[in-house]
Enzyme design. Structure first.
Site, PDB file in Angstrom:
ATOM      1  N   TRP A 129      26.832 -12.305 -33.939  1.00  0.00           N
ATOM      2  CA  TRP A 129      27.593 -12.897 -32.815  1.00  0.00           C
ATOM      3  C   TRP A 129      28.974 -13.286 -33.330  1.00  0.00           C
ATOM      4  O   TRP A 129      29.101 -13.919 -34.391  1.00  0.00           O
ATOM      5  CB  TRP A 129      26.843 -14.131 -32.299  1.00  0.00           C
ATOM      6  N   ASP A 210      19.014 -18.933 -35.183  1.00  0.00           N
ATOM      7  CA  ASP A 210      19.781 -19.051 -33.948  1.00  0.00           C
ATOM      8  C   ASP A 210      18.895 -18.474 -32.844  1.00  0.00           C
ATOM      9  O   ASP A 210      18.613 -17.276 -32.802  1.00  0.00           O
ATOM     10  CB  ASP A 210      21.097 -18.268 -34.071  1.00  0.00           C
ATOM     11  N   LYS A 245      21.062 -19.391 -21.363  1.00  0.00           N
ATOM     12  CA  LYS A 245      20.588 -18.126 -20.795  1.00  0.00           C
ATOM     13  C   LYS A 245      19.242 -18.311 -20.094  1.00  0.00           C
ATOM     14  O   LYS A 245      19.092 -17.905 -18.953  1.00  0.00           O
ATOM     15  CB  LYS A 245      20.416 -17.064 -21.890  1.00  0.00           C
TER      16      LYS A 245
HETATM   17  C1  LMR Z   1      27.878 -13.910 -25.755  1.00  0.00           C
HETATM   18  O1  LMR Z   1      27.581 -13.537 -26.897  1.00  0.00           O
HETATM   19  O2  LMR Z   1      28.454 -13.187 -24.946  1.00  0.00           O
HETATM   20  C2  LMR Z   1      27.497 -15.286 -25.304  1.00  0.00           C
HETATM   21  O3  LMR Z   1      26.746 -15.910 -26.291  1.00  0.00           O
HETATM   22  C3  LMR Z   1      28.647 -16.089 -24.824  1.00  0.00           C
HETATM   23  C4  LMR Z   1      29.552 -16.542 -25.945  1.00  0.00           C
HETATM   24  O4  LMR Z   1      29.806 -17.741 -26.020  1.00  0.00           O
HETATM   25  O5  LMR Z   1      30.021 -15.720 -26.738  1.00  0.00           O
END
Ligand code: LMR
Length: 395
Positions: A129, A210, A245
């Protein structure tokens, strides 16, 4: 005074802003990880609406919550993570603080780690992420990557992952995705989770799970199977939960950070540092989102309704995955997109390159993160055909 260059736009949230500014009627948003229903809306869940009605009637004060937030939110978070009546919840070895979203949980975890293991490096999957690196660097850590995704086979690079895991120095922090890996949609296999537990124990690695998508993979229980491999091994673990989510509570910013320690005494001490970290960032969490989640999980009728609504979101995403794969197969593309059916959760690593992504944006008003990550929940029966046609044009 501040002669600063412009900071780069956020790769995910910045894209949302560009999407909003686009006035084209046929625009499609497959960027940010937000659920959309078959009509392209992000609805408030019925269970959430019902809980909010009750809260509005019965709320007596807006006084501060305590530093770790609502005790009921902590109890219910542990029941989602461990299962109802699990011994960890009553052992005193697990402590939970309510946080502003999953991002807040991760930032508290990062500041907690600065107190607990300041010399450690933090390891994230390659890719991960987009915000993991920023959060841990902001807390002063050096962030390194372990191999995870094999581009050639569009699957887990299990051998590379295990080899890198073995090389992580003792005492370092390893961030793992509990389920529905963001961005790839490819999760660790059961044997890889067992290897993580084994190496973490042997090399004293601190695992931070996570867990932002519990319920979006195979269901609430199935999705925590990997986490339970670590817990069953008796490891100390940090778990960052998000309710953005699975409860659709994106703008309420509600999540939780749980620490599991080897003994109740160690957990108590760790929790005192977690609270000191929270006090220095935001003092105490906002109440509304936590009150909603605690009410739903504490009420059998609302809980059952929520579980049904969560299942409906999960099933719609799965159906759209299959429809997209079929749509591309029908167009007899050079690429077999079948691999997308093996990915889990909201995201799919489509294999599209950055230049293809940019072309889709410029020509067809389709918004996809630069890495090629697609939010499958943004696909609807109405936009499926234009989407597939546009992708065919850029292949
Ligand atoms: C995403 O990965 O799109 C979500 O977790 C929103 C974010 O805050 O990045």
């Amino acid at each position: 005074m501040f002669h600063l260059d412009l900071a780069p736009a956020d790769p995910i949230l910045g894209l949302t802003e560009t999407f909003k500014a686009d006035t084209h009627p046929g625009k499609i948003n497959l960027g940010v990880g937000v659920y959309q229903d078959a009509t392209g809306k992000t609805p408030v869940l019925q269970a959430v609406k019902a809980a909010e009605h009750q809260l509005l009637e019965n709320e007596l004060t807006k006084s501060y919550l305590s530093i770790p937030g609502l005790p009921a939110l902590a109890t219910h978070t542990q029941s989602l993570l461990f299962g109802e009546g699990h011994h960890l919840a009553s052992s005193g070895r697990a402590k939970t603080a309510q946080t502003p979203g999953g991002t807040g949980a991760l930032r508290v975890a990062a500041d907690f780690c600065q107190r607990a293991v300041p010399k450690a490096a933090v390891w994230v999957s390659q890719p991960t992420w987009a915000n993991h690196q920023a959060i841990f660097e902001a807390a002063g850590f050096s962030v390194k990557a372990y191999r995870y995704y094999d581009k050639a086979t569009q699957s887990l690079d299990e051998a590379g992952f295990l080899a890198d895991l073995e090389r992580i120095p003792a005492g370092d922090v390893v961030i793992l995705h509990g389920c529905c890996h963001n961005p790839s949609g490819i999760d660790l296999t059961p044997s890889a989770w067992h290897a993580v537990a084994d190496v973490a124990k042997r090399n004293q690695l601190l695992c931070l799970v996570d867990f932002a998508y519990q319920g979006f993979g195979d269901g609430l229980e199935a999705d925590r199977a990997g986490l339970h491999v670590l817990l069953d091994a008796g490891l100390s673990v940090l778990i960052a939960s998000s309710y953005s989510k699975n409860f659709g509570l994106y703008n309420e910013r509600i999540g939780a950070l749980t620490v599991v320690e080897e003994t109740a005494d160690l957990a108590e001490r760790a929790f005192s540092h977690m609270q000191a970290a929270i006090r220095a960032i935001y003092s105490s969490p906002p109440s509304h989102g936590g009150a909603i989640v605690a009410m739903i999980l504490g009420d059998p009728t609302l809980r059952a309704q929520w579980i049904e609504e969560l299942a409906a979101m999960r099933q719609r995403i799965r159906a759209m995955r299959e429809a997209f794969v079929q749509g591309m197969a029908d167009r007899q593309t050079v690429i077999d997109f079948g691999f997308i059916n093996h990915q889990k959760g909201m995201f799919s690593f489509s294999g599209l390159s950055e230049s293809q992504v940019l072309k889709l944006r410029a020509d067809d008003h389709i918004y996809i993160v630069g890495s090629g990550r697609i939010n499958v929940a943004g696909i609807t029966p109405a936009n499926l055909d234009p989407l597939c046609d546009a992708i065919v044009r850029v292949l």
